[in-house]
Design an enzyme around this catalytic site. Sequence first.
Site, PDB file in Angstrom:
ATOM      1  N   GLY A  17     113.552  39.454  79.613  1.00 35.91           N
ATOM      2  CA  GLY A  17     114.699  39.182  80.166  1.00 35.91           C
ATOM      3  C   GLY A  17     114.997  39.797  81.299  1.00 35.91           C
ATOM      4  O   GLY A  17     115.409  39.387  82.383  1.00 35.91           O
ATOM      5  N   ASP A  18     114.844  41.008  81.380  1.00 38.19           N
ATOM      6  CA  ASP A  18     115.264  42.018  82.493  1.00 38.19           C
ATOM      7  C   ASP A  18     114.339  41.597  83.663  1.00 38.19           C
ATOM      8  O   ASP A  18     114.822  41.365  84.720  1.00 38.19           O
ATOM      9  CB  ASP A  18     114.995  43.467  82.164  1.00 38.19           C
ATOM     10  CG  ASP A  18     115.519  44.394  83.384  1.00 38.19           C
ATOM     11  OD1 ASP A  18     116.305  44.255  83.882  1.00 38.19           O
ATOM     12  OD2 ASP A  18     114.546  45.297  83.475  1.00 38.19           O
ATOM     13  N   ALA A  19     113.128  41.527  83.490  1.00 40.91           N
ATOM     14  CA  ALA A  19     112.178  41.168  84.522  1.00 40.91           C
ATOM     15  C   ALA A  19     112.530  39.500  85.122  1.00 40.91           C
ATOM     16  O   ALA A  19     111.894  39.489  86.061  1.00 40.91           O
ATOM     17  CB  ALA A  19     110.911  41.253  84.050  1.00 40.91           C
TER      18      ALA A  19
END
Length: 136
Positions: A17-19
Amino acid sequence: MQVDYQQLNGIALAYLGDAVYEPFIRQHLIEIGFTKPTKLHHHATHYVSAKAQAALIALMQADDVLTPVETDVFKRGRNAKSHTSAKHTDVLTYRISTGFEAVFGYLQLTQQTERIAELANWCIQQVDEGRISSVK
């Protein structure tokens, strides 16, 4: 190999999700005129820091933005046991931001690209409108 995304741990979802979330922020910053790396990084923290993400998820909850499934994914990410520690914030804020990122990871794995864009753009709008306090 078939992966059951409902059973995937919150840390793995947050990793992805960060990416998924960050390119929306990078593109937005460039589109509004930031081009120097130091300025890009400085302004990105208003959107992607643990404090910003925790504030955004609080707004999502207050505005009833998340679906019940997304709320469950958020809680799974928030409650996941992490073996890393927060660098610039308290543990609770870090865990909440992990839940925020888990939502984006889940949406990516379930190929909900329109929903990803909708949530990312909603987050950008909240920051740009000053709905979350200046955070770093």
